[in-house]
Design an enzyme around this catalytic site. Structure first.
Site, PDB file in Angstrom:
ATOM      1  N   ALA A 144       0.852  -1.197   0.000  1.00 31.99           N
ATOM      2  CA  ALA A 144       0.000   0.000   0.000  1.00 31.99           C
ATOM      3  C   ALA A 144       0.881   1.237   0.000  1.00 31.99           C
ATOM      4  O   ALA A 144       2.018   1.213   0.472  1.00 31.99           O
ATOM      5  CB  ALA A 144      -0.923   0.012   1.212  1.00 31.99           C
ATOM      6  N   ASP A 145       0.332   2.318  -0.557  1.00 34.06           N
ATOM      7  CA  ASP A 145       1.049   3.588  -0.543  1.00 34.06           C
ATOM      8  C   ASP A 145       0.036   4.718  -0.436  1.00 34.06           C
ATOM      9  O   ASP A 145      -1.046   4.646  -1.019  1.00 34.06           O
ATOM     10  CB  ASP A 145       1.901   3.755  -1.796  1.00 34.06           C
ATOM     11  N   THR A 146       0.414   5.745   0.302  1.00 32.22           N
ATOM     12  CA  THR A 146      -0.459   6.896   0.521  1.00 32.22           C
ATOM     13  C   THR A 146       0.260   8.175   0.136  1.00 32.22           C
ATOM     14  O   THR A 146       1.436   8.350   0.446  1.00 32.22           O
ATOM     15  CB  THR A 146      -0.869   6.979   2.007  1.00 32.22           C
TER      16      THR A 146
END
Length: 205
Positions: free
Chosen positions: A76-78
């Site tokens: 995941a990446d934000t």
């Protein structure tokens, strides 16, 4: 990883983020954790939507390549986006202050991409978009928050579950997505992959 480590795990998390781990625990999942060292530099002419999805997928792929298990690997990446500009993790306290001043008194987008690498070599992906509106943050608050150290490892230099929450006027979208892992999208991907996360609650009763 040995067989004993994997005996009860249903998932590998390709992230050392304690927030993502905490959110997976809300689903009843206690994943194995892999720490990665990836180059997360934005490519030339790469838009923020493509960027965050690419990094999430690269994390899932890298985690899968490091794992000798047959478990799905979650990446995941934000990123925080203001006027199509990506605000990543600040490199210094001064940059953190500059980011928070940029966010003060206006709205911005938070994009969190999720990618799941499956044992058969396929991938599943999802993207969550949320909008956060900050009231004016006094400079004294910004300086105190940055001095606490909490801003330094966060996209956009803030954590929604931390002090800045007192200045959030509105949130449209996913609280968990802004925190770093949108639970609806994550649970949907896991279910498509055959990871029935809700079965864990039956075993805990």
């Amino acid at each position: 990883m040995n067989d004993a480590d994997m005996s009860d795990a249903k998932l590998i998390l390709a992230s050392a983020s304690p927030r993502r781990h905490e959110l997976l625990l809300q689903l009843g999942l206690d994943p194995l954790v892999l720490t990665l060292d990836l180059d997360e530099t934005q490519q030339e002419s790469e838009g923020w939507r493509s960027y965050v999805q690419r990094i999430a997928l690269e994390k899932a792929k890298a985690g899968f390549n490091l794992s000798d298990s047959k478990l799905p690997v979650l990446g995941a990446d934000t990123c925080v986006v203001v006027d199509d500009l990506i605000l990543g993790k600040p490199d210094s306290p001064e940059i953190a202050k500059s980011m928070l001043r940029m966010l003060s008194g206006r709205s911005h987008q938070v994009a969190t991409a999720v990618a799941l690498a499956l044992p058969d070599g396929s991938y599943l992906q999802a993207l969550n978009l949320s909008r956060v509106c900050f009231a004016h943050m006094p400079d004294a608050f910004i300086c105190s928050y940055v001095a606490s150290g909490d801003a330094m490892d966060k996209a956009g230099a803030y954590a929604i579950q931390g002090w800045p929450a007192a200045f959030i006027e509105s949130l449209e979208g996913s609280y968990s997505g802004v925190m770093g892992l949108p639970l609806y999208e994550t649970a949907s991907l896991l279910q498509r992959a055959g990871v029935l996360w809700y079965e864990a609650f039956n075993h805990s009763q």
